[in-house]
Scaffold this active site. Structure first.
Site: not given
Ligand code: ACO
Length: 428
Positions: A307, A364
């Site tokens: 998140h 979610d």
């Molecule tokens: N699966 C695997 N790896 C992940 C995931 C995931 N779901 N989410 C983040 N990571 C990793 C990234 O690859 C990154 O790794 P690194 O540091 O080695 O490069 C690290 O964790 C940080 O990720 P970011 O994308 O920079 O985190 P951010 O906080 O910007 O993104 C987000 C948050 C978009 C929600 C992300 O976690 C994601 O894509 N999750 C899956 C989609 C999802 O569930 N979205 C719903 C959000 S809740 C809502 O909208 C109500």
């Protein structure tokens, strides 16, 4: 005396005011920075930028706190109804006595949709995604209620525009679904509560009346409360920025619905179930998909994990996990896809990659699971989220207009070509 930070740049010292919120959050007020120094700030995705000062929601991502107008989400989810919470979010206080009665009755009174709307609905191909249909129908409301285009924020028209939107969104959402599956639309029945009315419009047919199960409508009530508001997220920021040009409430909310549609935001609950179904079709090996999620050369992400702001746990996920367990056991659902979800959750919570990055199941991950158990089809999941988020969008739009905030207009650092002369391409 108010605090100030100092910025040392080009041999000069500039003072930057520090703004403090009621929960002691601190921010640098850089609104005059460019005029004073020629500098802008660069923050892609606005991850560290406060776009406004808001009195609606407090959340602390590190501590896992979420409060609407000061009330903890845990108390509201346990004790309140979605319509009470909607009023609280939009108008600042819980409705009492006559206020609540009037709010409920006004919303019940406005659930019908103008019959001409059916012509618009019929214009969509029958397999259209209900989110696209919903956002178009919400914009279309401006055509039927032109007085909603520019109401003064405190006027009775404003109240009526809000009531109409709260009342009609469930009807429009159910109709978008009926259109998708090729069934006749079902009209609202105003002696039912908000959630039961929606479920009946979704699942009744002219041939068979849907039997409303209180377990199902209570679970829906809880889910809508949990999604009702979440400060400056992607769709809410969209609503505010669209509304900042003085676009109408319906036009702004319609933009919010589109922003919510994406799989990185509201589309995540649909993406969770689709991911689980793919894993099941591929033999049900949760570990294989965990490894894919960790592989930097693989674009696969574990949907429903991580998140933007909650970096220890999502307080809504805790409440909803409990609700999911209750619903599944009360309804006696035995679904292999849910078994895969459980395996993934357990494995990811122990895995170093996920622990290190503070990636936990978000709201979610579980909302998709509950919606599936309630019999709500996958591509309606994001629509359910939109029904829940509506009060938040309305409240944020109203707050922005009430506070006369300026038009949203971020800046950029240009990285393209420097000036170059036009070359007549026909001579090349
Ligand atoms: N699966 C695997 N790896 C992940 C995931 C995931 N779901 N989410 C983040 N990571 C990793 C990234 O690859 C990154 O790794 P690194 O540091 O080695 O490069 C690290 O964790 C940080 O990720 P970011 O994308 O920079 O985190 P951010 O906080 O910007 O993104 C987000 C948050 C978009 C929600 C992300 O976690 C994601 O894509 N999750 C899956 C989609 C999802 O569930 N979205 C719903 C959000 S809740 C809502 O909208 C109500």
């Amino acid at each position: 005396m108010s605090e100030k930070a100092e910025l040392h740049y080009n041999g000069q010292v500039f003072e930057v005011p520090v703004v403090k919120g009621t929960e002691d959050e601190l921010a640098l007020d850089i609104s005059k920075l460019r005029a004073q120094t020629g500098l802008i700030t660069l923050d892609p995705g606005f991850k560290n930028t406060g776009s406004t000062q808001s009195a609606i929601t407090f959340l602390d991502g590190e501590k896992g706190i979420l409060r609407y107008r000061g009330f903890p989400i845990e108390q509201l989810a346990e004790k309140s109804t979605f319509l009470e919470v909607a009023y609280l979010i939009i108008y600042g206080e819980l409705p009492i006595g006559e206020e609540l009665k009037r709010w409920r009755e006004d919303i019940a009174h406005h659930t019908l949709i103008h019959e001409d709307f059916k012509v618009i609905l019929e214009g969509f191909p029958s397999n259209s995604h209900p989110m696209g249909v919903l956002s178009s129908l919400v914009t279309s409301l401006t055509a039927f209620y032109p007085e909603s285009i520019d109401p003064t924020h405190s006027s009775p028209e404003m109240y009526k525009s809000i009531v109409r939107l709260m009342a009609k969104l469930p009807t429009l959402a159910a109709w978008a679904y009926k259109n998708e599956i090729g069934q006749p639309i079902i009209y609202p029945k105003n002696n039912l509560d908000y959630c039961s009315n929606f479920l009946r419009m979704m699942f009744s047919t002219p041939a068979e009346e849907y039997d409303i199960d209180p377990v199902v409508s209570n679970a829906l009530n809880k889910l809508l409360i949990l999604h009702a508001e979440h400060e400056q997220n992607c769709s809410t920021s969209t609503v505010r920025i669209v509304g900042s040009s003085h676009a109408s409430l319906y036009a702004s909310v319609s933009s919010g619905i589109n922003a919510l549609w994406g799989p990185l935001h509201g589309g995540a609950n649909q993406a969770v179930i689709e991911m689980l179904e793919n894993i099941k079709a591929d033999g049900g090996d949760a570990d294989k998909y965990l490894a894919k999620a960790k592989d930097k050369n693989d674009s696969f992400r574990l949907m429903g994990f991580g998140h933007r702001v909650y970096k220890n746990f999502d307080p809504r996920a805790r409440i909803i996990k409990k609700a999911a367990d209750e619903v599944l056991s009360k309804l006696g659902v035995n679904d292999p896809v849910l078994g895969i979800a459980q395996k993934l959750e357990e494995a990811a919570l122990k895995d170093e990659y996920f622990v290190e990055r503070k990636l936990y199941p978000n709201v979610d991950f579980y909302s998709g699971i509950i919606y599936r158990a309630l019999g709500i089809p996958t591509n309606m999941f994001t629509v359910m989220f939109a029904l829940g988020r509506l009060p938040g969008w309305v409240a944020q739009w109203k707050e922005m207009r009430t506070n006369s905030e300026p038009i949203g207009r971020p800046r950029q650092v240009y990285t393209g070509y420097n000036e170059r002369d036009y070359v007549d391409v026909s001579k090349r």
